[in-house]
Design an enzyme around this catalytic site. Structure first.
Site, short mmCIF file in Angstrom:
data_model
loop_
_atom_site.label_atom_id
_atom_site.label_comp_id
_atom_site.label_asym_id
_atom_site.label_seq_id
_atom_site.Cartn_x
_atom_site.Cartn_y
_atom_site.Cartn_z
N ARG A 157 11.35 -6.12 18.20
CA ARG A 157 12.22 -4.94 18.12
C ARG A 157 12.49 -4.37 19.51
NH1 ARG A 157 11.36 0.56 17.76
NH2 ARG A 157 12.96 1.67 16.60
N ASP B 55 -4.14 -31.00 -0.44
CA ASP B 55 -4.00 -30.80 1.01
C ASP B 55 -4.00 -32.12 1.76
OD1 ASP B 55 -3.93 -28.17 0.59
OD2 ASP B 55 -5.87 -27.69 1.55
N PHE C 20 -0.73 -33.76 1.62
CA PHE C 20 0.20 -33.06 2.53
C PHE C 20 -0.05 -33.51 3.97
CE2 PHE C 20 1.46 -29.22 4.97
CZ PHE C 20 2.77 -29.13 4.54
N ASP C 21 -1.34 -33.58 4.35
CA ASP C 21 -1.70 -34.01 5.71
C ASP C 21 -1.25 -35.44 5.97
OD1 ASP C 21 -2.78 -31.60 6.21
OD2 ASP C 21 -4.87 -32.20 5.85
N CYS D 110 -38.88 18.79 -2.67
CA CYS D 110 -39.38 19.72 -3.68
C CYS D 110 -40.83 19.34 -4.00
CB CYS D 110 -38.50 19.61 -4.93
SG CYS D 110 -39.21 20.44 -6.36
N CYS E 142 -35.72 23.70 -9.72
CA CYS E 142 -36.87 24.28 -10.41
C CYS E 142 -37.47 25.46 -9.65
CB CYS E 142 -37.94 23.21 -10.63
SG CYS E 142 -38.71 22.71 -9.08
N LYS F 288 5.35 -0.89 2.64
CA LYS F 288 5.64 -0.83 4.07
C LYS F 288 4.51 -1.51 4.83
CE LYS F 288 7.18 2.37 7.62
NZ LYS F 288 6.36 1.90 8.71
N CYS G 94 -36.60 24.90 -4.18
CA CYS G 94 -35.84 23.86 -4.86
C CYS G 94 -34.73 24.49 -5.71
CB CYS G 94 -36.78 23.05 -5.74
SG CYS G 94 -35.88 21.94 -6.82
N CYS H 256 -39.59 17.62 -11.01
CA CYS H 256 -38.31 18.32 -10.96
C CYS H 256 -37.10 17.41 -11.18
CB CYS H 256 -38.21 19.03 -9.63
SG CYS H 256 -36.60 19.63 -9.29
N GLU I 44 9.70 -1.00 -1.58
CA GLU I 44 8.93 -2.08 -0.96
C GLU I 44 7.67 -1.51 -0.32
OE1 GLU I 44 11.92 -3.69 1.75
OE2 GLU I 44 13.38 -3.24 0.20
N LYS J 158 5.13 7.79 3.11
CA LYS J 158 3.81 7.44 3.64
C LYS J 158 2.68 7.70 2.63
CE LYS J 158 4.55 6.03 7.80
NZ LYS J 158 3.95 6.67 8.88
N TYR K 58 12.46 -8.39 4.86
CA TYR K 58 12.87 -7.20 4.12
C TYR K 58 14.35 -6.84 4.25
CZ TYR K 58 11.53 -5.05 8.63
OH TYR K 58 11.39 -4.76 9.94
N SER L 245 14.56 2.89 13.30
CA SER L 245 13.31 3.31 12.65
C SER L 245 13.65 3.84 11.26
CB SER L 245 12.68 4.46 13.41
OG SER L 245 12.12 3.99 14.56
N GLU M 202 8.77 -8.39 8.67
CA GLU M 202 7.57 -7.92 9.37
C GLU M 202 6.58 -9.07 9.55
OE1 GLU M 202 7.85 -4.78 10.18
OE2 GLU M 202 5.86 -3.89 10.46
N ASP N 160 2.30 -2.93 7.77
CA ASP N 160 2.00 -2.38 9.09
C ASP N 160 1.80 -3.53 10.07
OD1 ASP N 160 1.62 -0.50 10.92
OD2 ASP N 160 -0.41 0.06 10.31
N LYS O 5 14.33 2.35 -0.76
CA LYS O 5 15.72 2.13 -0.34
C LYS O 5 16.67 2.36 -1.51
CE LYS O 5 14.16 -1.38 2.92
NZ LYS O 5 14.10 -2.80 3.24
S1 IVH Z 1 13.55 -1.79 6.60
C1 IVH Z 1 15.96 0.86 9.84
N1 IVH Z 1 11.60 -2.46 5.06
O1 IVH Z 1 8.67 -0.18 9.32
C2 IVH Z 1 14.78 -0.01 9.81
N2 IVH Z 1 11.07 -1.86 7.29
O2 IVH Z 1 8.82 2.45 10.51
C3 IVH Z 1 14.89 -0.93 8.67
N3 IVH Z 1 8.70 -2.03 7.83
O3 IVH Z 1 10.59 -1.11 12.09
C4 IVH Z 1 13.62 -1.51 8.33
N4 IVH Z 1 8.05 -2.76 5.87
O4 IVH Z 1 9.01 -2.84 11.10
C5 IVH Z 1 11.94 -2.05 6.29
N5 IVH Z 1 10.01 -3.15 3.56
C6 IVH Z 1 10.33 -2.74 4.79
C7 IVH Z 1 9.38 -2.56 5.81
C8 IVH Z 1 9.79 -2.11 7.05
C9 IVH Z 1 7.67 -2.44 7.09
C10 IVH Z 1 8.58 -1.58 9.22
C11 IVH Z 1 9.65 -2.12 10.11
C12 IVH Z 1 10.29 -0.92 10.74
C13 IVH Z 1 9.24 0.12 10.56
C14 IVH Z 1 9.81 1.51 10.55
#
Ligand code: IVH
Length: 708
Positions: free
Chosen positions: A141, A32, A35-36, A449, A434, A120, A431, A454, A118, A337, A251, A81, A199, A122, A313
């Site tokens: 988005r 590190d 790098f610094d 008890c 027993c 997902k 009890c 027991c 993949e 999910k 992604y 979505s 993401e 959050d 996918k």
């Molecule tokens: S593909 C048509 N791949 O999930 C949307 N989305 O519920 C294409 N997300 O808005 C997105 N991991 O923010 C894709 N491996 C992944 C993802 C992913 C998380 C999120 C993304 C999207 C939301 C939809």
């Protein structure tokens, strides 16, 4: 001057290289501090020669001034979505739907559909645009069509390259890109536009550290990592954004390079310098998707970030065009999910568990339900106060929560779903183990008890069942048994056969493998030898020998050639025995006979036998190996006394029986030989007095090995 410019360029390349291997390849090549030092030198040179500062320089991540507001940006393609699936049935239906479209549209795509899966994440979707390889724009988005320009914040995250890495030809060849593709890729990175999406997330670690810091500073804390990430992105002051180290995982590649498979896009994105989740995986078919889903559903709390499912996918990009989109999202992907961490179920019953100090703990027996990736069928209610606080009743619909490794708990009753049939849970009157009286612990909510023995007695009974000479369940020693009792999983021996891997996983001492091994061990020993079964029941005065005598009697007199026996059949036979009839068995005296007779008439024991039967336990009479009739041991009776050196007692007994002999615990005239080990007891004296023949261990072993 050129020398300085050159040095600056070289430093930037070197720093970018180390950023790439650290973030993308999870490696480091330098300390590190080195790098610094590189960064410090670059900063110094740029300060002295500001005309050489470029926007992609690693020193230029933090803008000087906060923004007034975020500028609106119209996306080149809408950010849609994804449709959700909640169980495997939904996934199969989806596959059926898309297969049908594929076949109808006579696409010429005959091969079966495979997938790229993949995790997902959050967090927040962010679209990035690079022009001539330099980060030009980062957008949220928003409503899918129009987002906000958050470039100044996004630039501060080290996980996002300010300048795309130019892949080496060799690297692209190794992946299998054609010459034409390679030329196109390199040209576009250097001179064209590249757009991609991914993401932005806050890891659990960063979230916890920040909250710790905010708490110490008296500031308000972030509600969860997702809110942490969202709040950071929408910071008008990039300095604050910079302190909240966010991660970015890419992604999708929006720029069309005419790839055949979605998975190839990831290979390229990695070479450009983006972090790609290492957990993403090609799946040959929907069953493999299911395996991956099951795995992460259970393990998600082990991930360094929050994750609420898989994005599945279709891997073949030609199919993406065929399938297209409807409504809110594309047809070629599905968000599968994970099971929720809070679900509803019904309370079927409440049982009371006797704890170490005799305290009775109420355990709710639930309609089995999947929560946080595991099946749950029990949950502790702690005490009467908790029952009253929740106002939980038998038959109620309740909300059960399980997050991470935490033991599942009832957090709420849905009162509006009551139909009037629900029954109040009453304090325990006696009890459950027993049947002794219970008393309220002074000054506490707990009931206890009054029989001090027991809990201990019950533990001993349970451990006796699993012990080596009884059912012999490896991994289920007294400590584990106690833990299972305390957690409310085990009340009596029949409960062992209801244990599930997921019951064990949250417990100390258990990991995936050990839990699996224990459940397997129980399953493998569900068919129990009759003598071990009788011994395991823990009937007073019934040790191994007596158990063997009873079992032999049943084998010889009652069963004929049949060798499998159901517990109810066994019960019927044994209940026909009067005390006198038990006494007819050699070596069984009056006290022992009465004890056996009583045991098989005690309703509590009969209930346990019924439950064992219900849980799949069966009996077997061990007549697989025909007993030898022409050995030294055939038709002779033996007593063992003192400790044997070369054999364990139980092995010695087994050997004698296998060779056609009988083993008894009492020395009498009917005995042919007494086998004498080290430090023999009174049996040896008695044998000598009665003039019974004595066998040393050495001679005994000779007889076994030569079978003569
Ligand atoms: S593909 C048509 N791949 O999930 C949307 N989305 O519920 C294409 N997300 O808005 C997105 N991991 O923010 C894709 N491996 C992944 C993802 C992913 C998380 C999120 C993304 C999207 C939301 C939809």
């Amino acid at each position: 001057m050129d020398r300085i410019k050159n040095r600056i360029e070289k430093l930037k390349d070197e720093i970018n290289h180390h950023r790439y291997i650290y973030h993308v390849q999870d490696r480091i090549e330098i300390a590190d501090s080195v790098f610094d030092a590189l960064k410090n030198e670059l900063e110094k040179l740029e300060k002295e020669n500001p005309e050489f500062i470029t926007s992609d320089s690693p020193t230029q991540r933090i803008a000087e001034k906060p923004l007034d507001k975020f500028e609106k940006i119209i996306h080149s393609k809408p950010m849609m979505s994804i449709f959700d699936a909640f169980d495997f049935k939904d996934m199969i239906e989806w596959e059926t739907r898309i297969s049908k479209i594929k076949n109808q549209k006579s696409t010429g795509l005959n091969e079966k559909i495979d997938y790229f899966c993949e995790l997902k994440l959050d967090g927040l979707a962010i679209s990035l645009k690079y022009s001539n390889g330099i980060l030009e724009q980062a957008a949220t988005r928003g409503d899918g069509k129009t987002g906000e320009n958050v470039t100044s914040n996004v630039r501060t995250f080290d996980s996002i390259p300010l300048k795309l890495r130019i892949p080496q030809k060799k690297e692209l060849e190794d992946i299998g890109f054609t010459k034409k593709q390679i030329e196109q890729i390199i040209y576009t990175v250097e001179n064209g536009e590249i757009e991609l999406r991914g993401e932005i997330i806050m890891t659990k670690k960063v979230f916890e550290e920040l909250n710790k810091k905010y708490k110490a500073e008296g500031k308000s804390v972030l509600a969860n990592p997702r809110n942490g990430a969202a709040g950071t992105i929408r910071q008008l002051n990039p300095r604050i954004a910079a302190e909240r180290k966010l991660d970015y995982y890419v992604y999708s590649l929006i720029t069309n390079f005419e790839f055949k498979k979605h998975e190839d896009e990831f290979k390229l994105l990695k070479l450009f310098g983006f972090k790609v989740l290492k957990y993403n995986k090609f799946c040959n078919n929907i069953n493999e998707v299911e395996i991956m889903h099951k795995y992460w559903d259970k393990k998600r709390d082990k991930l360094p970030f929050e994750c609420d499912g898989l994005v599945v996918k279709v891997n073949n990009l030609a199919l993406w065009n065929v399938l297209g989109s409807i409504g809110k999202g594309p047809r070629f992907m599905m968000a599968y999910k994970f099971t929720a961490e809070q679900v509803t179920t019904r309370v079927k019953n409440v049982t009371w568990q006797v704890g170490r100090t005799g305290v009775l703990t109420p355990i709710a027996v639930l309609e089995p339900v999947k929560v946080g990736g595991v099946m749950v069928s029990h949950s502790t209610l702690h005490n009467m106060d908790e029952i009253n606080r929740l106002d939980v009743r038998l038959g109620d619909t309740v909300v059960v929560e399980r997050a991470g490794d935490v033991i599942p708990k009832i957090i709420q009753v849905i009162l509006n779903l009551r139909n009037g049939q629900e029954k109040k849970i009453k304090e325990p009157k006696k009890c459950p183990v027993c049947e002794s009286a219970v008393e309220k612990v002074l000054g506490e909510v707990a009931y206890r008890c009054t029989n001090n023995n027991c809990y201990a007695t019950n533990l001993r009974k349970l451990s006796h069942w699993t012990s080596k000479n009884a059912i012999d369940i490896e991994g289920l020693g007294p400590k584990v048994v106690e833990q299972l009792v305390n957690e409310g999983f085990i009340n009596d021996i029949s409960d062992f056969y209801l244990l599930k891997i997921n019951d064990l996983l949250p417990l100390e001492r258990f990991a995936e493998k050990s839990a699996q091994n224990l459940v397997d061990a129980l399953m493998n020993k569900k068919v129990i030898q009759l003598e071990r079964f009788i011994y395991g029941l823990g009937i007073r005065h019934v040790g191994e020998e007596t158990a063997m005598l009873i079992s032999n009697r049943i084998m010889n007199y009652e069963l004929g050639i049949k060798n499998e026996l159901l517990i109810p059949e066994f019960l019927k036979m044994i209940q026909e025995y009067t005390i006198e009839k038990f006494e007819e068995i050699d070596d069984i005296g009056g006290i022992v006979a009465k004890s056996i007779y009583d045991w098989f008439r005690d309703e509590r024991n009969l209930e346990i036998l019924r439950k064992l039967d219900k849980n799949g336990v069966k009996l077997i009479i061990n007549n697989n190996k025909p007993q030898s009739t022409n050995s030294f041991f055939a038709n002779k009776s033996f007593v063992l006394t003192g400790s044997l050196i070369e054999l364990t007692r139980s092995n010695a007994k087994a050997k004698i029986k296998e060779l056609g002999g009988k083993v008894s615990s009492l020395v009498s005239k009917k005995i042919d030989y007494v086998i004498v080990g080290e430090k023999p007891g009174s049996k040896f004296e008695k044998a000598k007095n009665l003039g019974i023949k004595i066998l040393s261990e050495e001679k005994f072993i000779k007889h076994i090995t030569h079978n003569t």
